[in-house]
Design an enzyme around this catalytic site. Structure first.
Site, mmCIF file in Angstrom:
data_model
loop_
_atom_site.group_PDB
_atom_site.id
_atom_site.type_symbol
_atom_site.label_atom_id
_atom_site.label_comp_id
_atom_site.label_asym_id
_atom_site.label_seq_id
_atom_site.Cartn_x
_atom_site.Cartn_y
_atom_site.Cartn_z
ATOM 1 N N HIS A 71 0.897 -1.175 0.076
ATOM 2 C CA HIS A 71 -0.075 -0.032 -0.038
ATOM 3 C C HIS A 71 0.843 1.248 -0.113
ATOM 4 O O HIS A 71 2.028 1.404 0.568
ATOM 5 C CB HIS A 71 -1.045 -0.141 1.238
ATOM 6 C CG HIS A 71 -0.429 0.156 2.422
ATOM 7 N ND1 HIS A 71 0.142 1.089 3.051
ATOM 8 C CD2 HIS A 71 0.067 -1.054 3.217
ATOM 9 C CE1 HIS A 71 0.650 0.878 4.397
ATOM 10 N NE2 HIS A 71 0.541 -0.478 4.533
ATOM 11 N N ASP A 73 -0.507 4.295 0.830
ATOM 12 C CA ASP A 73 -1.005 5.207 1.683
ATOM 13 C C ASP A 73 -0.088 4.979 3.051
ATOM 14 O O ASP A 73 0.266 4.122 3.319
ATOM 15 C CB ASP A 73 -2.357 5.088 2.057
ATOM 16 C CG ASP A 73 -2.983 3.802 2.801
ATOM 17 O OD1 ASP A 73 -2.445 2.797 2.358
ATOM 18 O OD2 ASP A 73 -3.814 3.895 3.711
ATOM 19 N N ASP A 104 6.597 1.555 6.814
ATOM 20 C CA ASP A 104 5.207 0.906 6.271
ATOM 21 C C ASP A 104 4.536 1.798 5.296
ATOM 22 O O ASP A 104 3.890 2.783 5.574
ATOM 23 C CB ASP A 104 4.563 1.236 7.595
ATOM 24 C CG ASP A 104 3.211 0.273 7.740
ATOM 25 O OD1 ASP A 104 2.976 -0.396 6.598
ATOM 26 O OD2 ASP A 104 2.595 0.611 8.773
ATOM 27 N N GLU A 136 -4.900 1.381 2.890
ATOM 28 C CA GLU A 136 -4.761 0.176 3.886
ATOM 29 C C GLU A 136 -4.884 0.621 5.489
ATOM 30 O O GLU A 136 -5.205 0.128 6.272
ATOM 31 C CB GLU A 136 -3.438 -0.564 3.948
ATOM 32 C CG GLU A 136 -3.282 -1.866 4.455
ATOM 33 C CD GLU A 136 -2.756 -1.753 5.701
ATOM 34 O OE1 GLU A 136 -2.640 -2.816 6.451
ATOM 35 O OE2 GLU A 136 -2.415 -0.578 6.118
ATOM 36 N N GLU A 137 -4.177 1.966 5.607
ATOM 37 C CA GLU A 137 -4.206 2.416 6.997
ATOM 38 C C GLU A 137 -5.589 3.138 7.480
ATOM 39 O O GLU A 137 -5.605 3.333 8.662
ATOM 40 C CB GLU A 137 -3.186 3.587 6.895
ATOM 41 C CG GLU A 137 -1.689 2.961 6.574
ATOM 42 C CD GLU A 137 -1.122 2.112 7.515
ATOM 43 O OE1 GLU A 137 -1.817 1.786 8.489
ATOM 44 O OE2 GLU A 137 0.230 1.856 7.461
ATOM 45 N N GLU A 166 4.593 -6.169 4.409
ATOM 46 C CA GLU A 166 4.364 -5.434 5.630
ATOM 47 C C GLU A 166 5.551 -5.635 6.520
ATOM 48 O O GLU A 166 6.224 -6.501 6.413
ATOM 49 C CB GLU A 166 3.125 -6.018 6.485
ATOM 50 C CG GLU A 166 1.839 -5.624 5.792
ATOM 51 C CD GLU A 166 1.283 -4.073 6.190
ATOM 52 O OE1 GLU A 166 2.173 -3.401 6.831
ATOM 53 O OE2 GLU A 166 0.585 -3.502 5.483
ATOM 54 N N HIS A 351 4.892 4.072 11.981
ATOM 55 C CA HIS A 351 3.709 5.140 12.252
ATOM 56 C C HIS A 351 4.274 5.962 13.380
ATOM 57 O O HIS A 351 3.552 6.782 14.126
ATOM 58 C CB HIS A 351 2.615 4.381 13.168
ATOM 59 C CG HIS A 351 1.772 3.234 12.171
ATOM 60 N ND1 HIS A 351 0.421 3.119 12.296
ATOM 61 C CD2 HIS A 351 2.196 3.100 10.893
ATOM 62 C CE1 HIS A 351 0.150 2.406 11.144
ATOM 63 N NE2 HIS A 351 0.932 2.230 10.485
#
Length: 381
Positions: A71, A73, A104, A136-137, A166, A351
């Site tokens: 992903h 995003d 990520d 995805e987030e 991931e 994150h």
């Protein structure tokens, strides 16, 4: 010409694709892959509120079709003042790449693309594809990977095996492979009473007392002991609220939220029954609401997971641990279409403010992916 995974990572990080906004990240990947012979389909799904931009790119038309899923995003940056560098600059300092999405999981996407660029595709008996979600987030994930998978089905396209990028690694890249994930279910429990004045408790009924008893029982319930591939299921109480700011009022309602991460010993139904029975033993004045994030799943070790382990061992010397720990990922959707496995960078800064990964780790991951592709298609070294 082979792609440098680090330079490509810097370029992809420069797109501020905070979920569900794309800001050009998908088009950038589409243009990059097109130059290497991929047929690229930019797929936009959504509603009046949001449009999610995704990508399915495929090189070759045969089978097996090895698909990489990821992903573009990213989560919000948080306080920009606390970042050492602009989170969308792709800045490298002391061999460390900083940026939102560095871990990520933009760098993993770039590592796979770099790995493919090194392969002599004339030796590939099958196809290589990438399935890249634009959400995805966030809260609109149904317009990401699930929508792409439906599009693949509607267009008679089949993927045979999927590698998700991931960030699974812990201490070093390649030390952990995910072959499954725990399920996740959210509970909202509401206990009702009778609001009243604290000086006249006989004229009221305090629902907090029932909720305390319910949560105490839940907290002391052992759901299971785990099994060979899964750790024990666990329940966490995440909030308790009465919405009462007055010290002299007995509240009429109390609400608690729980999350259960569970293994394949349980189903969402069996967990509902456990929680419901505990509530019913305590009071009849309750309601339960649930939302399921995903059921647990496992793809038991097979020749392809053995190939990935062998690729890690050959390129890094690391003996990978097979795991199902951690949170949910889009693998929970893909597992209904084909076997799926997960391997990516270290997850220690995902994150976080100053999210980062080392340049060496990006190159190491690209080397692992390259070796896995060669073993998957039995390409001569």
């Amino acid at each position: 010409m082979a792609i440098d995974p680090v330079i490509l990572s810097q370029e992809l990080i420069s797109f501020p694709s905070i979920t569900p906004t794309d800001n050009g990240a998908i088009d950038f990947l589409s243009n990059t892959l097109s130059q290497y012979g991929f047929t690229c389909n930019v797929l936009t799904f959504g509603n009046d509120e949001v449009q999610v931009c995704n990508l399915y790119a495929q090189l070759g038309n045969g089978h097996p079709n090895l698909c990489f899923a990821g992903h573009t995003d990213v989560v919000p940056t948080g306080d920009l003042e606390k970042w050492k560098f602009d989170p969308f600059s792709g800045h490298i300092e002391d061999n460390i790449l900083y940026g939102r999405g560095a871990v990520d999981m933009k760098s993993a996407i770039c590592a796979f693309i770099a790995a493919v660029s090194r392969i002599d595709f004339n030796q590939v008996n099958g196809a290589i594809s990438l399935m890249i979600s634009g959400d995805e987030e966030g809260n609109h994930f149904k317009y990401g990977t699930p929508a792409i998978l439906k599009w693949l089905t509607d267009n008679n396209k089949k993927i045979d095996y999927c590698l998700v990028g991931e960030p699974t690694s812990k201490s070093s890249v390649g030390d952990t492979i995910k072959i499954g994930r725990r399920g996740s279910i959210n509970f909202k429990i509401v206990c009702n009473g009778v609001q009243g004045h604290v000086a006249y408790p006989h004229l009221a009924q305090n629902p907090i007392n029932d909720m305390i008893n319910i949560l105490h029982k839940i907290n002391n319930t052992v759901l299971d002991e785990g099994n060979e591939y899964f750790q024990p299921s666990n329940c966490e109480i995440t909030s308790v609220d009465v919405g009462n700011t007055a010290n002299n009022v007995i509240p009429g309602t109390v609400t608690a939220h729980l999350n259960i991460r569970y293994n394949n010993i349980h189903t969402s139904e069996s967990l509902f029954n456990i929680i419901n029975n505990i509530c019913a033993e305590t009071t009849q004045k309750y309601q339960i609401f649930t939302s399921l994030s995903g059921d647990p799943f496992i793809n038991y070790p097979d020749k392809y997971s053995d190939m990935l382990s062998a690729a890690i061992k050959k390129t890094t010397g690391e003996t990978a641990v097979i795991s199902t720990s951690g949170g949910t990922s889009d693998a929970r959707f893909i597992k209904d279409f084909c076997p799926v496995i997960e391997l990516g960078l270290k997850n220690d800064t995902a994150h976080k403010i100053n999210e980062n990964t080392s340049v060496d780790d990006i190159n190491k991951l690209a080397n692992i992916y390259e070796e896995f592709i060669k073993q998957f298609f039995n390409i001569s070294q």
